[in-house]
Design a protein around this motif. Structure first.
Motif, PDB file in Angstrom:
ATOM      1  N   ALA A 190      34.451  45.195  37.292  1.00 32.71           N
ATOM      2  CA  ALA A 190      35.677  45.038  37.824  1.00 32.71           C
ATOM      3  C   ALA A 190      35.909  45.808  39.062  1.00 32.71           C
ATOM      4  N   ALA A 191      36.703  45.408  40.014  1.00 39.09           N
ATOM      5  CA  ALA A 191      37.301  45.682  40.990  1.00 39.09           C
ATOM      6  C   ALA A 191      38.901  46.105  40.853  1.00 39.09           C
ATOM      7  N   VAL A 192      39.029  47.447  41.310  1.00 35.73           N
ATOM      8  CA  VAL A 192      40.397  47.970  40.765  1.00 35.73           C
ATOM      9  C   VAL A 192      41.110  48.434  42.169  1.00 35.73           C
ATOM     10  N   ILE A 193      42.356  48.393  42.181  1.00 34.29           N
ATOM     11  CA  ILE A 193      43.194  48.871  43.280  1.00 34.29           C
ATOM     12  C   ILE A 193      44.134  49.848  42.571  1.00 34.29           C
ATOM     13  N   LEU A 194      43.824  51.299  42.807  1.00 36.66           N
ATOM     14  CA  LEU A 194      45.035  52.230  42.479  1.00 36.66           C
ATOM     15  C   LEU A 194      45.993  52.607  43.518  1.00 36.66           C
ATOM     16  N   VAL A 195      47.389  52.652  43.370  1.00 34.66           N
ATOM     17  CA  VAL A 195      48.105  52.770  44.360  1.00 34.66           C
ATOM     18  C   VAL A 195      48.934  53.989  44.275  1.00 34.66           C
ATOM     19  N   ILE A 196      49.028  54.391  45.126  1.00 31.69           N
ATOM     20  CA  ILE A 196      49.692  55.968  45.092  1.00 31.69           C
ATOM     21  C   ILE A 196      50.925  56.003  46.507  1.00 31.69           C
ATOM     22  N   LYS A 197      51.576  56.947  46.432  1.00 33.47           N
ATOM     23  CA  LYS A 197      52.496  57.206  47.584  1.00 33.47           C
ATOM     24  C   LYS A 197      51.637  58.040  48.645  1.00 33.47           C
ATOM     25  N   ALA A 198      51.323  59.020  47.996  1.00 29.60           N
ATOM     26  CA  ALA A 198      50.453  60.201  48.979  1.00 29.60           C
ATOM     27  C   ALA A 198      49.915  61.261  47.893  1.00 29.60           C
ATOM     28  N   ALA A 234      36.629  45.412  31.435  1.00 27.07           N
ATOM     29  CA  ALA A 234      36.342  45.134  32.714  1.00 27.07           C
ATOM     30  C   ALA A 234      37.589  43.897  32.876  1.00 27.07           C
ATOM     31  N   ALA A 235      37.640  42.975  31.819  1.00 21.57           N
ATOM     32  CA  ALA A 235      38.616  42.023  31.893  1.00 21.57           C
ATOM     33  C   ALA A 235      39.971  42.153  32.087  1.00 21.57           C
ATOM     34  N   GLU A 236      40.204  43.382  31.630  1.00 21.37           N
ATOM     35  CA  GLU A 236      41.463  43.683  31.592  1.00 21.37           C
ATOM     36  C   GLU A 236      41.884  44.605  32.982  1.00 21.37           C
ATOM     37  N   LEU A 237      40.898  44.970  33.527  1.00 24.39           N
ATOM     38  CA  LEU A 237      41.086  45.632  34.934  1.00 24.39           C
ATOM     39  C   LEU A 237      40.951  44.975  35.911  1.00 24.39           C
ATOM     40  N   ASN A 238      39.920  43.785  36.145  1.00 31.75           N
ATOM     41  CA  ASN A 238      39.539  43.282  37.180  1.00 31.75           C
ATOM     42  C   ASN A 238      40.767  42.757  38.118  1.00 31.75           C
ATOM     43  N   GLY A 239      40.807  42.905  39.125  1.00 30.43           N
ATOM     44  CA  GLY A 239      41.753  42.635  40.377  1.00 30.43           C
ATOM     45  C   GLY A 239      43.252  42.961  40.162  1.00 30.43           C
ATOM     46  N   GLN A 240      43.304  44.222  39.284  1.00 30.28           N
ATOM     47  CA  GLN A 240      44.419  44.710  38.995  1.00 30.28           C
ATOM     48  C   GLN A 240      45.065  45.585  39.989  1.00 30.28           C
ATOM     49  N   HIS A 241      46.246  45.820  40.275  1.00 33.29           N
ATOM     50  CA  HIS A 241      46.588  46.978  40.991  1.00 33.29           C
ATOM     51  C   HIS A 241      47.277  47.858  39.654  1.00 33.29           C
ATOM     52  N   LEU A 242      46.719  49.199  39.701  1.00 37.78           N
ATOM     53  CA  LEU A 242      47.119  50.310  38.834  1.00 37.78           C
ATOM     54  C   LEU A 242      47.985  51.185  39.769  1.00 37.78           C
ATOM     55  N   TRP A 243      49.513  51.204  39.228  1.00 39.28           N
ATOM     56  CA  TRP A 243      50.439  52.162  40.257  1.00 39.28           C
ATOM     57  C   TRP A 243      50.619  53.205  39.482  1.00 39.28           C
ATOM     58  N   LEU A 244      50.413  54.344  40.271  1.00 40.49           N
ATOM     59  CA  LEU A 244      50.362  55.660  39.848  1.00 40.49           C
ATOM     60  C   LEU A 244      51.724  56.245  40.707  1.00 40.49           C
ATOM     61  N   THR A 245      52.319  55.628  41.230  1.00 39.19           N
ATOM     62  CA  THR A 245      53.696  56.116  41.847  1.00 39.19           C
ATOM     63  C   THR A 245      54.757  54.872  41.564  1.00 39.19           C
ATOM     64  N   ALA A 246      56.093  55.185  41.904  1.00 37.52           N
ATOM     65  CA  ALA A 246      57.134  54.122  41.517  1.00 37.52           C
ATOM     66  C   ALA A 246      56.847  52.948  42.497  1.00 37.52           C
ATOM     67  N   ARG A 247      56.932  51.592  42.241  1.00 40.65           N
ATOM     68  CA  ARG A 247      56.739  50.738  42.803  1.00 40.65           C
ATOM     69  C   ARG A 247      58.171  50.508  43.906  1.00 40.65           C
TER      70      ARG A 247
END
Length: 247
Positions: A190-198, A234-247
């Motif tokens: 899986a390739a995953v993107i974790l999104v933060i503000k800072a 992996a199937a649950e994660l692959n291609g997902q954005h995991l937001w660790l801050t408010a959208r």
């Protein structure tokens, strides 16, 4: 048993606050950790810090110029040959450049971010993709920013670099889906993107103990979320954005 036990995980950008926190968390979970950085002194200090915090750590360091594609490919091949498998590459290489207004944007800021953020990601993803496909639990993760989804005028270069990184990572996710070698066709990588503000490091909090740092992600929380990638399918994660801050 921890989902991290005996996983072989490389961390690019090992000497930064995120890299150090992540290596400590991975080592504590039983992973075999290989930290990479371009500066030997900073890398040695980061590795020593992990060994102090986690006496049982199985950790080593490798000085790598991530802007040299052949060097990165050789590193990936060496790790797989040495350990028999590579189960993760966490791309924690970053940087920020910006200006007060859009018209003040300096294109040399884009050049810097293109190399530091985008080019290093391209090299690591291309080098490690085959090994991660062969792993029973391959994971590739990047840390992106909410700025990529809501750019500001003065942050054009930074937002564009992060957006490019996200697109590249999503393309890698597609490759894991299409090229999986699993008999049932369900990807194990899986390739995953974790999104933060800072990011918020302990040093930042110590310097400004009264500051609220609204929306910031603590490096320890980021490390926990990265470690958790091996506890989820992996199937649950692959291609997902995991937001660790408010959208």
């Amino acid at each position: 048993m921890s989902a991290l036990q005996d996983k072989v995980i490389a961390v690019a950008g090992a000497s930064g606050p995120a890299g150090q926190a992540t290596m400590r968390r991975l080592a504590a979970g039983g992973a075999v950790v290989i930290g990479a950085d371009i500066d030997q002194q900073r890398l040695d200090a980061a590795i020593a810090g992990v060994r102090t915090a986690v006496p049982t750590a199985r950790i080593s360091g490798q000085v790598i110029d991530l802007l040299d594609p052949q060097e990165v490919h050789d590193w990936a091949d060496h790790l797989e040959a040495e350990h028999g498998h590579v189960d993760g590459l966490l791309h924690l290489v970053g940087g920020w450049r910006g200006s007060k207004t859009f018209r003040d944007t300096r294109l040399d800021d884009w050049d810097f971010l293109h190399d530091t953020v985008v080019r290093t990601l391209q090299h690591t993803s291309l080098a490690f993709q085959p090994a991660l496909l062969r792993s029973e639990a391959g994971r590739y993760a990047i840390v992106s920013a909410s700025a990529a989804h809501k750019p500001t005028g003065g942050g054009a270069a930074y937002a564009a670099a992060k957006a490019a990184s996200e697109a590249w990572t999503l393309a890698m996710a597609h490759s894991f889906l299409k090229e999986t070698t699993a008999e049932d066709g369900v990807p194990t990588a899986a390739a995953v993107i974790l999104v933060i503000k800072a990011l918020l490091s302990p040093e930042m909090r110590a310097e400004k103990p009264e500051a609220k740092f609204t929306g910031f992600t603590d490096t320890a929380d980021l490390a926990d979320n990265l470690a958790d990638l091996w506890a989820r399918p992996a199937a649950e994660l692959n291609g997902q954005h995991l937001w660790l801050t408010a959208r």
